[in-house]
Every structure is written in C-alpha cells, then in structure tokens.
Motif scaffolding. Structure first.
Motif, PDB file in Angstrom:
ATOM      1  N   TYR A   1      17.598  68.442  12.304  1.00  0.00           N
ATOM      2  CA  TYR A   1      18.021  67.831  13.552  1.00  0.00           C
ATOM      3  C   TYR A   1      17.650  66.319  13.688  1.00  0.00           C
ATOM      4  CZ  TYR A   1      18.890  72.673  15.299  1.00  0.00           C
ATOM      5  OH  TYR A   1      19.282  73.636  15.586  1.00  0.00           O
ATOM      6  N   SER A   2      16.948  66.092  12.391  1.00  0.00           N
ATOM      7  CA  SER A   2      16.419  64.698  12.110  1.00  0.00           C
ATOM      8  C   SER A   2      17.307  63.459  12.315  1.00  0.00           C
ATOM      9  CB  SER A   2      15.529  64.379  11.116  1.00  0.00           C
ATOM     10  OG  SER A   2      16.009  64.735   9.936  1.00  0.00           O
TER      11      SER A   2
ATOM     12  N   ARG B   1      18.262  77.351  20.778  1.00  0.00           N
ATOM     13  CA  ARG B   1      17.280  77.406  19.840  1.00  0.00           C
ATOM     14  C   ARG B   1      16.439  76.095  19.966  1.00  0.00           C
ATOM     15  NH1 ARG B   1      18.584  81.994  18.012  1.00  0.00           N
ATOM     16  NH2 ARG B   1      20.379  82.666  17.337  1.00  0.00           N
ATOM     17  N   PRO B   2      15.383  76.048  19.984  1.00  0.00           N
ATOM     18  CA  PRO B   2      14.375  74.995  19.963  1.00  0.00           C
ATOM     19  C   PRO B   2      14.869  73.820  18.934  1.00  0.00           C
ATOM     20  CG  PRO B   2      12.957  76.656  19.930  1.00  0.00           C
ATOM     21  CD  PRO B   2      14.603  77.043  19.588  1.00  0.00           C
ATOM     22  N   ILE B   3      14.798  72.624  18.895  1.00  0.00           N
ATOM     23  CA  ILE B   3      14.839  71.658  17.924  1.00  0.00           C
ATOM     24  C   ILE B   3      13.884  71.035  17.555  1.00  0.00           C
ATOM     25  CG2 ILE B   3      17.107  70.911  19.073  1.00  0.00           C
ATOM     26  CD1 ILE B   3      15.435  68.284  20.071  1.00  0.00           C
ATOM     27  N   GLY B   4      12.428  71.476  17.942  1.00  0.00           N
ATOM     28  CA  GLY B   4      11.156  70.956  17.423  1.00  0.00           C
ATOM     29  C   GLY B   4      10.209  71.460  18.435  1.00  0.00           C
ATOM     30  N   TYR B   5       8.934  70.930  18.439  1.00  0.00           N
ATOM     31  CA  TYR B   5       7.769  71.415  19.091  1.00  0.00           C
ATOM     32  C   TYR B   5       6.955  70.384  19.259  1.00  0.00           C
ATOM     33  CZ  TYR B   5       5.647  71.595  14.467  1.00  0.00           C
ATOM     34  OH  TYR B   5       5.280  70.968  13.065  1.00  0.00           O
TER      35      TYR B   5
ATOM     36  N   ASN C   1      10.887  62.004  11.218  1.00  0.00           N
ATOM     37  CA  ASN C   1      11.181  63.480  12.197  1.00  0.00           C
ATOM     38  C   ASN C   1      10.022  63.586  13.289  1.00  0.00           C
ATOM     39  OD1 ASN C   1       9.438  64.572  10.420  1.00  0.00           O
ATOM     40  ND2 ASN C   1      10.219  66.640  11.124  1.00  0.00           N
ATOM     41  N   VAL C   2       9.376  62.838  13.567  1.00  0.00           N
ATOM     42  CA  VAL C   2       8.054  62.821  14.507  1.00  0.00           C
ATOM     43  C   VAL C   2       8.300  61.702  15.540  1.00  0.00           C
ATOM     44  CG1 VAL C   2       5.721  62.861  14.706  1.00  0.00           C
ATOM     45  CG2 VAL C   2       6.528  63.819  12.589  1.00  0.00           C
ATOM     46  N   LEU C   3       8.210  62.086  16.910  1.00  0.00           N
ATOM     47  CA  LEU C   3       8.323  61.062  17.748  1.00  0.00           C
ATOM     48  C   LEU C   3       6.718  61.142  18.426  1.00  0.00           C
ATOM     49  CD1 LEU C   3      11.400  62.341  19.799  1.00  0.00           C
ATOM     50  CD2 LEU C   3      11.061  60.511  18.056  1.00  0.00           C
TER      51      LEU C   3
END
Length: 169
Positions: A45-46, A13-17, A122-124
């Motif tokens: 997941y943050s 399962r993806p942890i983000g996009y 939660n944003v890289l």
C-alpha cells in the motif's frame, strides 16, 4: 423491510499498524495530548502515500483490536477519561455509545486526527497518537480544509462537561 446493508458481512483488511514505544497505560493516560509514534504501512500500500508529505495532519481509521466481545455489546457509557481532569464520576452523564468516542462499541473503529511529523518510505511519523502499539490501521486520509468545521453545535450536557474539565466549552 430489510435494506441491502442488513446483516451484511463486511471484510476489511488492515493497511498497516501503529508502532510506539509507549505502554498501553501510558497511551491511555496521555489524553488529551497523545504520544508520538508511527504508522507502518504495509509495502503493498506504500504507493498510496504519494503526495502525503507536506500535509500537517492526517486522519487515521483503526480497529481497536483489544476491545473484548463483551465490551462490544456496550450501548451506554460515561466519559470516564474526564475523571483525570477533575470531573467526579457522579457528574458524568450516562449517554448512548454513539454520542461518545468510547472504544467500547459494537464496531470498535477509531477515528483519530494526528500531526504528521514526517514520511519515510512506508512509515508515517506522527504525534498526538492515542492508539496502542500494534493497533491495525484501516485507512489514512490527508486532513484537508474540507474536514475543518467552522460552525457546529454540541449539546448542553457536553458543554457543561467541558467546562467542568477546564476545557473550552
């Protein structure tokens, strides 16, 4: 004799996009530099991002969701992106997909090293991005000295390809 991994169904399962303002064509054409953008990590997941700020680079694993079922049957490829760097198609060797970084492969998983420009909740924020907007992210790792190879070798055909493209060989 069949091993325990033979024909194993794996669910990931993806942890983000990926989020970027660039079109697919712009991202594809940006190689080898890449574009800027971000990886949005799902809130559940943050907490896994704690301690990531301060690292200059990250390694991201992604699922190349735009690779068709037909392209997933590809086993031989040419490094066509080198055409943009002046290498002629007939000069490109045909090699097995596992000796390339072609997106056309049985399991279209991308591994990419990105410059980490900043972390906001939660944003890289990243640069050097070579993934399309909306690409699912499977995992993220801090780039540490353990991943930095000092000594490695490449085959002669690849060294010649780099030289023809005007890249270090």
């Amino acid at each position: 004799m069949m091993g325990s991994a033979d024909r194993l169904d794996i669910v990931i399962r993806p942890i983000g996009y990926v989020r970027t303002r660039y079109s697919d064509d712009e991202v594809s054409g940006s190689w080898p530099v890449g574009v800027d953008g971000s990886i949005v990590v799902y809130p559940e997941y943050s907490e896994g991002l704690r301690g990531l700020e301060g690292f200059s680079h990250i390694i991201a694993l992604a699922w190349l969701h735009k690779v068709s079922d037909e392209k997933r049957r590809t086993l031989k490829v040419k490094f066509r992106r080198f055409i943009r760097l002046g290498v002629r198609l007939e000069e490109l060797p045909e090699v097995g997909v596992f000796s390339s970084d072609s997106p056309h492969r049985p399991n279209p998983i991308a591994i990419t090293i990105l410059r980490l420009e900043g972390v906001e909740q939660n944003v890289l924020h990243v640069s050097g991005l070579d993934l399309y907007n909306g690409t699912p992210i499977l995992d993220i790792r801090a780039y540490t000295p353990a991943y930095s190879l000092k000594r490695y070798r490449i085959p002669e055909w690849y060294r010649r390809l780099l030289e023809k493209a005007g890249m270090e060989g």
